[in-house]
Enzyme design. Structure first.
Site, PDB file in Angstrom:
ATOM      1  N   ASP A 120       0.837  -1.049   0.003  1.00  0.00           N
ATOM      2  CA  ASP A 120       0.095   0.117  -0.031  1.00  0.00           C
ATOM      3  C   ASP A 120       0.930   1.248  -0.086  1.00  0.00           C
ATOM      4  O   ASP A 120       0.348   2.264   0.278  1.00  0.00           O
ATOM      5  CB  ASP A 120      -0.809   0.092   1.168  1.00  0.00           C
ATOM      6  CG  ASP A 120      -2.060  -0.949   0.938  1.00  0.00           C
ATOM      7  OD1 ASP A 120      -2.826  -0.897  -0.142  1.00  0.00           O
ATOM      8  OD2 ASP A 120      -2.421  -1.487   1.931  1.00  0.00           O
ATOM      9  N   ASP A 178      -7.158  -3.987  -5.309  1.00  0.00           N
ATOM     10  CA  ASP A 178      -6.978  -2.708  -4.859  1.00  0.00           C
ATOM     11  C   ASP A 178      -5.280  -2.220  -5.191  1.00  0.00           C
ATOM     12  O   ASP A 178      -5.023  -1.019  -5.169  1.00  0.00           O
ATOM     13  CB  ASP A 178      -6.804  -2.362  -3.374  1.00  0.00           C
ATOM     14  CG  ASP A 178      -7.951  -3.429  -2.699  1.00  0.00           C
ATOM     15  OD1 ASP A 178      -8.415  -4.360  -3.386  1.00  0.00           O
ATOM     16  OD2 ASP A 178      -8.436  -3.113  -1.404  1.00  0.00           O
TER      17      ASP A 178
HETATM   18  N1  GLY Z   1      -8.270  -2.884   1.064  1.00  0.00           N
HETATM   19  C1  GLY Z   1      -8.236  -1.676   0.737  1.00  0.00           C
HETATM   20  C2  GLY Z   1      -9.765  -1.251   0.903  1.00  0.00           C
HETATM   21  O1  GLY Z   1     -10.565  -1.839   1.814  1.00  0.00           O
HETATM   22  O2  GLY Z   1     -10.317  -0.661  -0.010  1.00  0.00           O
END
Ligand code: GLY
Length: 400
Positions: A120, A178
């Site tokens: 991330d 994501d």
């Molecule tokens: N995993 C990132 C989100 O909840 O969008």
């Protein structure tokens, strides 16, 4: 003369067919006025939020019933959104207090540039330091972004052709949709250094995402688990959605946004087609409500009583306001109009927090992780970040 006119017509038809006709969109005066008010309210809300946070803590959610702010340290995947939103608001309001608070949090966040345990880093570092560097380019910011891109690259496997999303047991290699959002940082690093490896990683990851995450209807699985030794797909499943075969709302909009960025960065039509097809899946879905704020999952069992996810609405609005610039006139207008409806919905009292409430968050009613029972029907930092981004993108059409 006749020949000249004919050539012009032929050129116009070719441009139109290739989706590069110049689109012109007319933002509504009333919505522009609402946006100015939203941004002024946001300035006050975020100063209120700053007063509720310990110096080393980042906002995560606010629980209105208990009046309780939920916070995290800098390693949480959302830590970049708060400084990023402060910077985007500062850009709009020029309120120095927002910049001061952003700088305080950037100093706490900087150490994550060396974090190799998360995919991330795009969210965390590009939404924060990326905006800081865009507004005020500095070698210190560039170095932090480069180190972040290096850390992110360590998670790429040439065998799976993907960046590992979550750490797991050694026999698994988990990639979530994501992850498309973290690639922009790699494109930035490629431009900054000229190192083609960053570009190659981003493109390889995106191509494998098209191949393995997407169903024939252009909805996406949340998680693909690869065999790290062979690169074979072991399973396709969900983590945050309703079921393995459902369309988790935020996953769909992360893909929409991610492939729009892929097209901006590469000019490869394959990504534009992917973004357009994802947009069609979402916008033509019978479960997309009239106000265009998705239920938390398009296949949630209790629609129309299922919870909405304002964060998905905000991310979708921002993505559509970029995608509408790249596509055919008809599609572009459809996307622009939908984004407009979303902004109107999010600006209404149903979603927008009343000034002085909600711990300073701008939007109510997002869903973080329904199956895990966390962050359900609460304000969330990424809903605010992409709401502010969508509003500023909408405003930009007025100055064209
Ligand atoms: N995993 C990132 C989100 O909840 O969008």
């Amino acid at each position: 003369m006749k020949l000249k006119s004919l050539l012009l017509i032929v050129l116009a038809v070719i441009l139109y067919q290739h989706g590069i006709a110049q689109n012109t969109f007319n933002p509504q005066k009333a919505l522009l006025t609402t946006i100015q008010k939203n941004l002024a309210d946001a300035d006050a809300q975020y100063k209120r939020m700053a007063g509720l946070l310990a110096p080393d803590q980042f906002p995560k959610a606010f629980h209105p019933k208990e009046g309780k702010m939920e916070t995290s340290n800098s390693s949480w995947w959302c830590s970049g959104f708060y400084p990023g939103t402060l910077l985007k608001l500062y850009e709009q309001t020029h309120d120095k207090a927002l910049l001061t608070e952003a700088n305080r949090k950037l100093a706490v966040l900087a150490k994550e540039q060396y974090n190799t345990h998360t995919h991330d880093l795009g969210f965390m570092m590009y939404c924060s330091f990326g905006n800081a560097n865009r507004l005020n380019p500095k070698s210190e910011y560039k170095q932090i972004l480069l180190n972040s891109a290096k850390s992110l690259s360590t998670r790429f496997s040439p065998i799976t052709g993907s960046i590992r999303s979550w750490d797991s047991k050694p026999t698994d290699f988990l990639v979530i949709i994501d992850n498309m959002m973290n690639l922009e940082l790699l494109f930035w690093a490629n431009k900054e250094t000229g190192d083609p490896n960053y570009y190659k990683i981003a493109v390889t990851h995106a191509n494998n995402t098209i191949k393995n995450h997407y169903r024939p209807d252009y909805s996406s699985y949340h998680v693909v688990n690869y065999d790290p030794k062979t690169g074979a797909v072991k399973e396709k499943k969900t983590a945050q959605g309703y079921s393995n075969e459902s369309a988790w709302a935020r996953g769909q909009v992360w893909g929409l946004y991610g492939f729009t960025v892929m097209y901006r960065q590469t000019q490869d039509k394959r990504y534009l087609n992917q973004a357009n097809n994802i947009a069609k899946f979402i916008l033509k879905h019978p479960h997309l409500p009239q106000d265009k704020i998705p239920y938390w999952d398009f296949n949630a069992p209790n629609i129309p009583r299922a919870l909405r996810d304002a964060s998905s609405g905000a991310i979708m609005a921002s993505a559509l306001l970029e995608l509408c610039r790249y596509t055919s006139k008809t599609d572009g207008q459809f996307y622009f109009n939908t984004a407009q409806t979303i902004l109107q919905s999010l600006s209404s009292p149903r979603y927008k927090s009343a000034p002085g409430t909600n711990g300073g968050f701008l939007l109510q009613h997002s869903v973080g992780n329904f199956p895990a029972g966390t962050e359900i029907d609460v304000p969330l930092t990424y809903a605010d970040y992409y709401f502010v981004e969508a509003m500023t993108r909408y405003k930009a059409f007025a100055t064209k």
